[in-house]
Design a protein around this motif. Structure first.
Motif, PDB file in Angstrom:
ATOM      1  N   VAL B  54      37.283  43.076  30.297  1.00 19.59           N
ATOM      2  CA  VAL B  54      37.684  43.982  31.374  1.00 19.59           C
ATOM      3  C   VAL B  54      36.639  43.956  32.487  1.00 19.59           C
ATOM      4  O   VAL B  54      36.968  44.073  33.670  1.00 19.59           O
ATOM      5  N   LEU B  57      37.303  40.688  34.354  1.00 21.91           N
ATOM      6  CA  LEU B  57      38.533  40.805  35.153  1.00 21.91           C
ATOM      7  C   LEU B  57      38.317  41.660  36.396  1.00 21.91           C
ATOM      8  O   LEU B  57      38.995  41.469  37.406  1.00 21.91           O
ATOM      9  N   GLY B  64      47.902  38.921  36.463  1.00 18.96           N
ATOM     10  CA  GLY B  64      48.096  39.081  35.032  1.00 18.96           C
ATOM     11  C   GLY B  64      49.007  38.060  34.407  1.00 18.96           C
ATOM     12  O   GLY B  64      49.083  37.975  33.184  1.00 18.96           O
ATOM     13  N   LEU B  65      49.719  37.290  35.226  1.00 13.56           N
ATOM     14  CA  LEU B  65      50.695  36.374  34.653  1.00 13.56           C
ATOM     15  C   LEU B  65      50.450  34.912  35.033  1.00 13.56           C
ATOM     16  O   LEU B  65      50.270  34.071  34.168  1.00 13.56           O
ATOM     17  N   LYS B  69      44.046  32.684  39.555  1.00  7.10           N
ATOM     18  CA  LYS B  69      43.053  33.732  39.275  1.00  7.10           C
ATOM     19  C   LYS B  69      41.761  33.307  39.912  1.00  7.10           C
ATOM     20  O   LYS B  69      41.253  32.236  39.633  1.00  7.10           O
ATOM     21  N   TYR B 275      46.171  51.796  34.221  1.00  5.06           N
ATOM     22  CA  TYR B 275      47.383  51.186  33.664  1.00  5.06           C
ATOM     23  C   TYR B 275      48.388  50.875  34.775  1.00  5.06           C
ATOM     24  O   TYR B 275      48.959  49.785  34.834  1.00  5.06           O
ATOM     25  N   ALA B 278      47.337  47.861  36.977  1.00  2.94           N
ATOM     26  CA  ALA B 278      47.416  46.555  36.335  1.00  2.94           C
ATOM     27  C   ALA B 278      48.838  46.213  35.918  1.00  2.94           C
ATOM     28  O   ALA B 278      49.375  45.173  36.288  1.00  2.94           O
ATOM     29  N   MET B 279      49.478  47.103  35.154  1.00  3.92           N
ATOM     30  CA  MET B 279      50.720  46.741  34.504  1.00  3.92           C
ATOM     31  C   MET B 279      51.944  46.979  35.372  1.00  3.92           C
ATOM     32  O   MET B 279      52.977  46.363  35.174  1.00  3.92           O
ATOM     33  N   PHE B 284      45.591  43.145  38.189  1.00  2.00           N
ATOM     34  CA  PHE B 284      44.701  43.300  37.033  1.00  2.00           C
ATOM     35  C   PHE B 284      43.263  43.551  37.462  1.00  2.00           C
ATOM     36  O   PHE B 284      42.516  44.233  36.778  1.00  2.00           O
ATOM     37  N   SER B 288      41.314  46.770  36.300  1.00  2.00           N
ATOM     38  CA  SER B 288      40.128  46.608  35.472  1.00  2.00           C
ATOM     39  C   SER B 288      38.920  47.305  36.076  1.00  2.00           C
ATOM     40  O   SER B 288      38.089  47.863  35.347  1.00  2.00           O
TER      41      SER B 288
END
Lengths: 288, 317
Positions: B54, B57, B64-65, B69, B275, B278-279, B284, B288
């Motif tokens: 974390v 990140l 995230g996918l 990055k 959350y 990020a989600m 992300f 993080s």
């Protein structure tokens, strides 16, 4: 627990203590507040929607609307979520306890080089709120291609069960008399045998307590499941309830039936194994 | 207790399989490592590594996918701390929430434990009742209380209008000035029993001879409490406060289930904002960075406590 025969007296006193009577009345009033939500939920779960809107919150249902339960079961797809929750819990809980007990034995009795660092790293985990790290956990599970799988949720569950269980079992194993295991070791028994034949049987009460605590914790877990189990076919009971709430919030009777069905299994387990809860919770935290 | 090493076990050590493997397995260090490995490996991969990850990140830009990055240095922190309008709201709410959680549930739990440690009828069922909410799924607690706070047919407004106080009727979860406190009321109901159980265990550790001696010396009820019970409970009090604090940072389910952070972010908290970033918003890096801030706060509180616990552990051996 001997005091119930002559209540309201202080130890050794003959007269009834008025302060204790006042205290008792206060506790009863607080208890009524504490129980009110349960009563309200159960009453509502048995009323039809029209009755909910037409009658007071605490008026008992006149005709019992059992169909709330069957409808909620069907619409909330409880069949699927209950099966998923059961599979995950039944695999995770005994397996997690087993690996934690093995590790706790190794850390407390074999003392490999560096065992203190490992123990510290594990104890550190008991204090970290993992809810704050949902994103890196998702990333980790995803990198193994395990999103939406039972294995993908069971592995992190195992990982988060380890710290607390190792901490408590380590404390317990340290107190097992050395003589008990040393004789067997001198006779040529392996540590595997000593662990299985001596330590597991001796620690059955603690293991039982941890088993029940972990059952309830796993059954109730929400945040991690939310991130890892995104496919409705893999949802657990808490995810199912959450989705039900957002879809059918205005079907009061059915919503409350769904709550009752979600709460019931854990409540039954709790009421049966009540006394283990307290020992399990406190054997680690408030140990002499 | 009797220790029986069965014939089967003895047989297992007979030189039936490869002798080399058998000799290796007799090494206690290897046995220790085998016993340790499953737990340590799962913990390291799925709990400890994400804690390190974390941090890494938080210096990245990543959704995230996909594979794109890249390193952005302190950009995420700069954005979160300076430009994100929600972060400081969530920060303030987390502070309020944590403060309330460290004060009220422990106080109520302490009061209940003091009462239920006395010689009164029905104390076992009462203890069971107060502990009951702790074992209910937090998301179910959230759903229950959301329904009780329902502005039209919920418990609270029905009671208020029945009691003749219609002017006190609120939109409990819809009004941004009261929503956080409404959620907190549900939280108190959920967790007070936990403090109670810890305090009950602590009270059972208070030496009865000490109490008897103090009473013979003429100590009154208050003096007994002030000079015998309270000092003996000091370790328990510390533990309850620390656990309440840590658990308050975990209060994710109840907020998610009751308000989802709304209305107008008035119940948003750091754990849930991390959350969401990020989600749900797919960033992300920013998520993080928020997690790292929260972890730093936690670690700052936890390290002194861990040192204290370990010292106690060693003192009792």
């Amino acid at each position: 627990m001997s005091g119930v025969a002559s209540p309201f007296r202080q130890a050794g006193a003959e007269r009834v203590d008025p302060l204790l009577v006042a205290l008792w009345i206060t506790l009863i009033i607080v208890a009524m507040i504490w129980i009110a939500p349960f009563v309200f939920i159960i009453f509502t779960s048995l009323k039809s929607n029209a009755t909910v809107m037409g009658t007071g919150a605490f008026s008992p249902p006149t005709s019992i609307a059992w169909e709330n339960f069957t409808n909620a079961w069907r619409r909330g797809d409880f069949g699927t979520t209950v099966v998923n929750s059961t599979i995950i819990t039944v695999i995770k809980v005994p397996l997690g306890l087993m690996i934690s007990a093995m590790a706790a034995y190794s850390l407390s009795r074999i003392q490999i080089r560096g065992h203190k660092v490992v123990f510290l790293a594990i104890v550190f985990g008991t204090m970290i709120p993992f809810q704050v790290m949902l994103a890196p956990i998702f990333k980790q599970v995803n990198s193994f291609g395990l999103i939406n799988t039972y294995v993908g949720i069971i592995l992190p569950y195992l990982a988060f069960g380890v710290p607390y269980q190792v901490f408590i079992l380590h404390g317990f194993f340290k107190d097992v008399p050395k003589e008990l295991s040393e004789a067997a070791l001198i006779d040529g028994a392996s540590h595997f045998t000593v662990f299985r034949r001596i330590f597991l049987p001796v620690s059955l009460p603690v293991l039982a307590a941890l088993l029940i605590l972990d059952f309830v914790a796993t059954w109730n877990e929400f945040a991690m499941a939310l991130v890892i189990l995104q496919d409705p076919d893999r949802w657990t009971l808490p995810l199912g309830l959450m989705s039900f709430q957002s879809q059918f919030a205005r079907d009061y009777g059915q919503l409350n039936a769904a709550i009752v069905m979600t709460v019931l299994p854990a409540a039954i387990v709790y009421l049966i194994f009540q006394r283990y809860f307290v020992s399990g919770l406190t054997s680690g935290a408030v140990k002499e | 207790m009797a220790v029986n090493i069965s014939a089967a076990d003895r047989h297992a050590r007979m030189p039936t399989r490869s002798g080399q493997l058998r000799r290796k397995l007799q090494d206690p260090t290897l046995q220790g490592l085998i016993l340790l490995a499953p737990a340590v490996l799962t913990y390291a991969v799925f709990a400890f590594y994400p804690m390190i990850d974390v941090i890494q990140l938080s210096f990245m830009k990543w959704n995230g996918l996909n594979a794109d990055k890249h390193w952005v240095g302190l950009d995420n922190y700069r954005y979160v701390l300076a430009d994100d309008p929600v972060f400081w709201v969530a920060f303030k709410n987390t502070l309020i929430w944590t403060f309330l959680s460290v004060v009220f549930p422990p106080l109520i739990g302490f009061g209940l434990a003091l009462g239920l440690n006395q010689n009164i009828p029905g104390r076992s069922p009462l203890r069971a009742l107060f502990y009951m909410p702790v074992i209910i799924a937090p998301i179910a607690v959230a759903t229950m209380w959301r329904w009780m706070f329902d502005p039209f047919f919920g418990l609270f407004n029905s009671l208020l209008s029945a009691a003749g106080w219609p002017n006190l009727i609120q939109d409990w979860l819809g009004d941004r000035n009261v929503a956080l406190y409404s959620v907190f009321i549900g939280y108190v109901w959920e967790v007070a029993g936990f403090s109670m159980v810890l305090f009950l265990a602590g009270l059972q550790g208070v030496s009865p001879t000490l109490i008897e001696a103090a009473r013979i010396d003429g100590a009154g009820r208050f003096q007994l409490f002030r000079y015998v019970t309270l000092p003996a409970l000091r370790p328990t009090i510390t533990i309850v406060l620390i656990l309440s604090l840590i658990n308050s940072l975990k209060a994710f389910d109840i907020v998610y289930g009751m308000t989802g952070g709304g209305p107008a972010q008035s119940t948003q908290m750091l754990a849930m904002w991390a959350y969401t970033q990020a989600m749900q918003l797919g960033d992300f890096g920013r998520g993080s960075a928020i997690s790292v801030v929260l972890l730093l706060i936690t670690v700052a509180i936890v390290i002194p406590y861990l040192r204290w616990t370990l010292k106690r552990h060693e003192a009792y051996q």
